[in-house]
Scaffold this motif. Structure first.
Motif, short mmCIF file in Angstrom:
data_model
loop_
_atom_site.label_atom_id
_atom_site.label_comp_id
_atom_site.label_asym_id
_atom_site.label_seq_id
_atom_site.Cartn_x
_atom_site.Cartn_y
_atom_site.Cartn_z
N TRP A 114 0.42 -0.89 -0.41
CA TRP A 114 0.05 0.01 0.30
C TRP A 114 1.05 1.35 0.17
O TRP A 114 0.35 2.39 -0.52
CB TRP A 114 -0.80 0.49 1.06
N LEU A 115 2.00 1.32 0.42
CA LEU A 115 3.07 2.39 1.06
C LEU A 115 3.44 2.86 -0.51
O LEU A 115 3.49 4.22 -1.67
CB LEU A 115 3.78 1.88 1.08
N TYR A 116 3.61 1.13 -1.03
CA TYR A 116 4.19 1.44 -3.15
C TYR A 116 3.66 2.32 -3.69
O TYR A 116 3.60 2.94 -4.82
CB TYR A 116 5.13 0.31 -3.02
N ALA A 127 -4.41 6.08 -6.72
CA ALA A 127 -3.86 6.32 -5.38
C ALA A 127 -5.03 7.18 -4.28
O ALA A 127 -4.60 6.81 -2.81
CB ALA A 127 -2.36 6.83 -5.35
N TYR A 128 -5.70 7.94 -4.90
CA TYR A 128 -6.37 8.72 -4.01
C TYR A 128 -7.61 7.82 -3.60
O TYR A 128 -7.87 8.55 -2.70
CB TYR A 128 -6.97 10.29 -5.00
N ALA A 139 -1.28 13.51 3.01
CA ALA A 139 0.09 13.61 3.05
C ALA A 139 1.36 13.13 2.25
O ALA A 139 1.84 13.51 1.92
CB ALA A 139 0.40 13.99 4.64
N TYR A 140 1.19 11.79 2.61
CA TYR A 140 2.47 10.58 2.62
C TYR A 140 1.76 11.07 0.97
O TYR A 140 3.10 11.18 0.25
CB TYR A 140 2.25 9.93 3.02
N ASN A 141 0.82 10.68 -0.06
CA ASN A 141 0.51 10.75 -1.28
C ASN A 141 0.82 12.51 -2.22
O ASN A 141 0.64 12.05 -2.78
CB ASN A 141 -1.06 9.90 -1.23
N ALA A 142 0.72 13.03 -1.57
CA ALA A 142 1.00 14.29 -1.81
C ALA A 142 2.44 14.75 -2.22
O ALA A 142 3.12 15.85 -2.50
CB ALA A 142 0.10 15.33 -0.85
N GLY A 143 2.85 13.82 -1.08
CA GLY A 143 4.66 14.02 -1.14
C GLY A 143 5.35 14.91 0.27
O GLY A 143 6.36 15.34 -0.24
N GLU A 144 3.88 15.42 1.07
CA GLU A 144 4.32 16.67 1.99
C GLU A 144 4.19 15.33 3.60
O GLU A 144 5.08 16.67 4.42
CB GLU A 144 2.73 17.03 2.37
N ALA A 145 4.56 13.95 3.14
CA ALA A 145 4.75 13.68 5.03
C ALA A 145 5.29 12.16 4.00
O ALA A 145 5.11 11.99 3.11
CB ALA A 145 3.24 13.46 5.56
N ASP A 146 6.63 11.53 5.47
CA ASP A 146 7.44 10.24 4.83
C ASP A 146 6.16 9.75 4.97
O ASP A 146 4.74 9.27 5.73
CB ASP A 146 8.00 9.76 5.64
N ILE A 152 -1.26 2.34 8.59
CA ILE A 152 -1.50 1.20 8.47
C ILE A 152 -0.09 0.49 9.09
O ILE A 152 1.05 0.95 9.34
CB ILE A 152 -1.70 0.49 6.78
N ARG A 153 -0.69 -0.78 10.03
CA ARG A 153 1.13 -1.39 10.44
C ARG A 153 0.25 -3.23 10.71
O ARG A 153 -0.66 -3.13 10.71
CB ARG A 153 0.70 -0.85 12.11
#
Length: 524
Positions: A114-116, A127-128, A139-146, A152-153
């Motif tokens: 999912w992260l990939y 991805a949206y 935020a991760y998908n927008a490149g604003e967070a890691d 998810i875990r």
């Protein structure tokens, strides 16, 4: 997912198929027409109905589709439960299963996959969808967070936990979609783009890839590592990319294919008499998309004039004649949801709007281009629209027919003025249609942008199912269609399939027109 009904090349394809050595077909081999050559077999690079049909053979997510209702049923996850104040935490309990090469599939597989998929560098079109419902994922998908921001875990090897942005009542049903697929990252890393080729391919679905001859056929055979293999009864599935609908129909009549996924308009009167013709309401919409960046089409008065000058009822009654339902709204009725009012057929009002925009009786209006993917029905609709705009508004448009892959590229790259489009629901919730138009959505080909619309969808994603949430979604659709006319809705589809149910068991009509292969078998 993008509805294509793609179609017209395949006399050569069919000839190649029917002359391949005269091999006798097994009674448990299913041959179906898939409408076009797929974009890809990689779940992170697909977006259409033909690709989805193949995906369901080769992959399986946490959940799969019930063949009758299309609601979620256990897949890799054998069970799940919700917790948290609003039911926002979903905990999945996974089976001990493997990829087709024997590599274990664990909770970490889903975390990594999912992260990939949501990584902005992957640039997955859908991805949206996961990014919109998983806490921290946007935020991760927008490149604003890691990646650590994504909630998810892997609790342990076989327990996977997802925290949603709110209750998101449709979330688990949504996860049958390929945007939530597990991915064989160990193979992708080793083989790169070649990982989907025969000999390299690794999947976890009921079937594995056996053969892929571009523009001719894709063949899959049972996966002996699949956890539910005792309910896989087909010995082989062959996907044919026959684009011409008449060729497809003749192949079905001649017994050369078992399942035709479309019906040619010219032969509909004959086809309707067959017991093998199955037509049913479908959760899908046919529409034209505007490029909002176009200098002329950026004027909402022009968009409304174009929409209000087309007699959609005449289109479905006199041209298509397949039971389609004329519509001024984009979202089909479902549950208690009431679609938007939209802007109805009104030639005089359309003329007034066009004049107000500076084009009285069409004077000075530039010639525009409408693009559509290869298909006899799309051509007829386009010709009808061309005639309506000429007669009712005095304007001219050029029609441009593109093959499927080029058509997708032109739309995705915003290289069009007006484009034919279709959307089939991935799950039964209005949000699945409306999210196409989020500002940063991967399917927002027309580049529509209204912050109020986006905010209403974000609000709805945090709400419990019910009238209050439906009202918020209706407000969003009213902005999208009635106020801004981002699309021209034409009609709600019906599914049209040809398959002999005296011969095949386990195939059912349903509102998403999605038909899993597990449990499907030849009757004795």
């Amino acid at each position: 997912m993008k509805k294509i009904l793609a179609t017209v090349l395949a006399l050569v394809t069919l000839a190649a198929f029917t002359s391949c050595g005269g091999e006798k077909k097994s009674s448990s081999e299913l041959i179906l027409n898939n409408g076009s050559e797929p974009q890809s077999l990689d779940p992170s690079k697909i977006q259409g109905v033909p690709e989805h049909r193949i995906y369901m053979a080769l992959f399986e997510g946490l959940v799969s589709y019930d063949p009758k209702t299309n609601f979620a049923i256990p897949g890799v996850a054998e069970s799940w439960e919700r917790s948290g104040e609003e039911g926002e935490i979903v905990t999945f309990h996974l089976r001990q299963t493997t990829w087709s090469d024997g590599t274990p599939i664990t909770a970490q597989t889903f975390v990594d996959s999912w992260l990939y998929y949501m990584d902005p560098n992957t640039a997955a079109e859908y991805a949206y969808m996961p990014a919109g419902i998983i806490k921290g994922a946007a935020a991760y998908n927008a490149g604003e967070a890691d990646a650590s921001s994504v909630a998810i875990r892997a609790v342990d090897d076989y327990t996977f936990e997802v925290t949603l942005v709110g209750s998101v009542p449709y979330a688990v049903d949504m996860m049958a979609h390929y945007s939530f697929a597990p991915l064989p990252l160990h193979v992708i890393k080793e083989k790169g783009d070649d990982w989907t080729k025969p000999g390299n391919f690794v999947g976890n679905g009921p079937f594995v890839l056996s053969e892929w001859k571009p523009q001719e056929k894709i063949v899959v055979v049972p996966n002996d590592k699949y956890w539910n293999k005792e309910n896989v009864f087909l010995s082989k599935i062959t996907f044919m990319p026959i684009e011409n609908q008449t060729t497809q129909y003749n192949a079905f009549k001649n017994g050369e294919i078992d399942w035709a996924t479309e019906a040619p308009l010219e032969m509909l009167d004959e086809i309707k008499l067959s017991k093998n013709y199955h037509v049913a309401p479908q959760l899908s919409s046919y529409y034209y998309e505007f490029n909002i960046n176009d200098e002329v089409l950026s004027d909402v008065r022009v968009r409304k004039a174009l929409a209000m000058s087309i007699d959609k009822q005449q289109l479905v009654d006199k041209i298509l004649k397949g039971g389609q339902i004329a519509a001024d709204a984009f979202v089909p009725p479902m549950g208690d949801y009431v679609p938007a009012k939209g802007n109805a057929y009104d030639v005089e009002a359309a003329k007034a709007l066009l004049a107000e925009a500076g084009y009285p009786n069409g004077e000075g209006f530039p010639t525009m281009t409408v693009i559509y993917n290869t298909n006899d029905n799309h051509k007829k609709v386009a010709e009808y629209v061309q005639q309506q705009w000429k007669e009712n508004l005095g304007i001219d448009v050029v029609l441009e027919n593109l093959e499927w892959a080029t058509f997708l590229d032109e739309r995705q790259n915003n290289h069009f003025q007006i484009a034919r489009a279709g959307w089939v629901g991935d799950y039964a919730d209005p949000s699945n249609f409306l999210e196409l138009c989020l500002k940063d959505g991967g399917n927002n080909d027309g580049r529509y942008n209204n912050p109020k619309f986006d905010e209403l969808l974000r609000q709805a994603s945090t709400m419990q199912a019910g009238k209050e949430r439906d009202d918020v979604l209706n407000q969003a659709e009213e902005i999208l269609i009635t106020q801004d006319q981002a699309f021209i809705p034409f009609y709600y589809y019906v599914s049209q399939n040809l398959i002999d149910l005296d011969k095949w068991d386990g195939w059912y009509t349903n509102i998403l027109d999605i038909h899993p292969y597990v449990g499907l078998k030849a009757r004795e």
